[in-house]
Design a protein around this motif. Structure first.
Motif, PDB file in Angstrom:
ATOM      1  N   UNK A  37      85.816  38.252  28.590  1.00 33.43           N
ATOM      2  CA  UNK A  37      87.210  37.459  28.834  1.00 33.43           C
ATOM      3  C   UNK A  37      88.431  38.297  29.321  1.00 33.43           C
ATOM      4  N   UNK A  38      88.581  39.249  28.205  1.00 32.94           N
ATOM      5  CA  UNK A  38      89.745  39.922  28.482  1.00 32.94           C
ATOM      6  C   UNK A  38      89.949  40.792  29.665  1.00 32.94           C
ATOM      7  N   UNK A  39      88.809  41.236  30.166  1.00 33.18           N
ATOM      8  CA  UNK A  39      88.808  41.909  31.486  1.00 33.18           C
ATOM      9  C   UNK A  39      89.003  40.995  32.574  1.00 33.18           C
ATOM     10  N   UNK A  40      88.459  39.949  32.487  1.00 30.70           N
ATOM     11  CA  UNK A  40      88.760  38.906  33.493  1.00 30.70           C
ATOM     12  C   UNK A  40      90.190  38.429  33.484  1.00 30.70           C
ATOM     13  N   UNK A  41      90.726  38.297  32.489  1.00 29.89           N
ATOM     14  CA  UNK A  41      92.164  38.117  32.507  1.00 29.89           C
ATOM     15  C   UNK A  41      93.121  39.077  33.227  1.00 29.89           C
ATOM     16  N   UNK A  42      92.646  40.410  32.879  1.00 29.59           N
ATOM     17  CA  UNK A  42      93.380  41.670  33.606  1.00 29.59           C
ATOM     18  C   UNK A  42      93.139  41.384  35.033  1.00 29.59           C
ATOM     19  N   UNK A  43      91.796  41.229  35.522  1.00 25.68           N
ATOM     20  CA  UNK A  43      91.328  41.003  37.048  1.00 25.68           C
ATOM     21  C   UNK A  43      92.165  39.955  37.514  1.00 25.68           C
ATOM     22  N   UNK A  44      92.359  38.976  36.670  1.00 31.40           N
ATOM     23  CA  UNK A  44      93.277  37.558  37.390  1.00 31.40           C
ATOM     24  C   UNK A  44      94.647  37.913  37.574  1.00 31.40           C
TER      25      UNK A  44
END
Length: 250
Positions: A37-44
Motif C-alpha cells: 500500500x505505501x509503495x502504491x501511494x508513492x507511485x500514485x
C-alpha cells in the motif's frame, strides 16, 4: 476485482478511499508496487495528473482568489479559499497544499505556484479540491512525505529576508506538525525554548529536532551524551532530567 483475493480487494478499496482514485488506477498503482500500500501511494502521488484537469478552469479558480489589482493570492484570498474548502486556515492540510504548490511564503500564492499545485494535485474545481482533502491530509502519515513537508515548512514559514525562523512561529509550526506524530515531549520542548532559549530557530536546529524525534525514545534511554546533537538539544535533555520530567538510567 472478483478475481482478487480478499486481502488484495481490501487494499484496492482502501487505496480508492484514501486517494479518491478509480478502481483501474488503484489496480495499476498496487500492481506496480507489488501490492504494498505505501509503495502504491508513492507511485500514485509521483504520477503527473495534469491530463485530468482543465487548465482554463484553473485560471478561473486563480482569478477568483487573486488580489483585485494584482497577480497574487494574498491573505484575504487564502482566507476565502479556506472558507470555500470548508477548512480552518490553521488546519495542517493547508500546509500540505502549500507544499504541493511549492509556495515560497506562507499565506501567499503566485499564479505559477497555485495553478501548478492544482495540476499536481489533479483538481480543476473547488468541489474536486474539497473531495481531495482527505487524501491530502493522509499524506502526512507517510514518513517520507512528512519529512519533505517538515523541511518545506521551515522556509515557507520564515519572514521574508530572514535566515532563521522566529521562536513564536517555530513553536506554532512544531505544535501543528508534531500533533500528527503524538510526540510526548512536545510541550516540554516548547516550554524549554521559551524559558531557556528565547531566540530564533536555525535551519540546523529545525532539521536536527526531527532526527531527535524519530530516533530517540521519549525516556531518552538511547540518547548518547557524546553524540553529535546540536548544543540546544543537549541542553533540552539536561532540562528534562534536571526537572524530573524524564528519569534517565545511567
Amino acid at each position: 476485482m472478483y478475481k482478487l483475493g480478499r486481502g488484495n480487494r481490501d487494499k484496492v478499496q482502501q487505496f480508492m478511499t484514501i486517494t479518491g482514485a478509480s478502481e483501474k488506477v488503484a489496480l495499476q498503482a498496487l500492481k506496480a508496487s507489488d501490492w504494498h500500500l505505501e509503495g502504491a501511494f508513492d507511485f500514485f502521488y509521483s504520477q503527473p495528473q495534469v491530463s485530468a484537469v482543465n487548465t482554463r478552469h484553473l485560471e478561473d479558480i486563480f482569478n477568483r482568489y487573486k488580489e483585485p489589482n494584482g497577480d497574487m493570492i494574498m491573505v484575504e484570498g487564502v482566507s476565502q479559499l479556506c472558507n470555500d474548502l470548508q477548512v480552518d486556515p490553521q488546519d495542517i492540510v493547508m500546509l500540505v497544499i502549500s507544499w504541493h504548490m511549492k509556495a515560497a511564503t506562507m499565506c501567499e500564492f503566485t499564479r505559477e505556484e497555485f495553478i501548478g499545485g492544482l495540476q499536481s494535485i489533479g483538481v480543476d474545481s473547488i468541489e474536486k479540491f474539497r473531495g481531495k482533502l482527505p487524501s491530502l491530509r493522509a499524506e502526512i502519515k507517510d514518513d517520507n512525505k512528512f519529512r519533505e513537508i517538515y523541511n518545506f515548512a521551515f522556509t515557507w514559514a520564515r519572514e521574508k529576508g530572514q535566515k532563521s525562523l522566529s521562536l513564536e512561529t517555530a513553536i506554532g509550526m512544531w505544535q501543528l506538525l508534531f500533533a500528527e506524530r503524538n510526540w510526548p515531549l512536545l510541550d516540554h520542548w516548547c516550554q524549554f525554548l521559551e524559558v531557556r532559549h528565547n531566540k530564533a530557530i536555525s535551519r540546523d536546529t529545525w532539521a536536527q529536532l526531527l532526527e531527535f524525534v524519530k530516533t530517540i525514545d521519549p525516556q531518552l534511554s538511547n540518547y548518547d551524551d557524546e553524540g553529535a546533537w546540536p548544543y540546544l538539544i543537549d541542553e533540552f535533555v539536561e532540562y528534562l532530567t534536571e526537572n524530573g520530567f524524564v528519569q534517565r538510567k545511567k
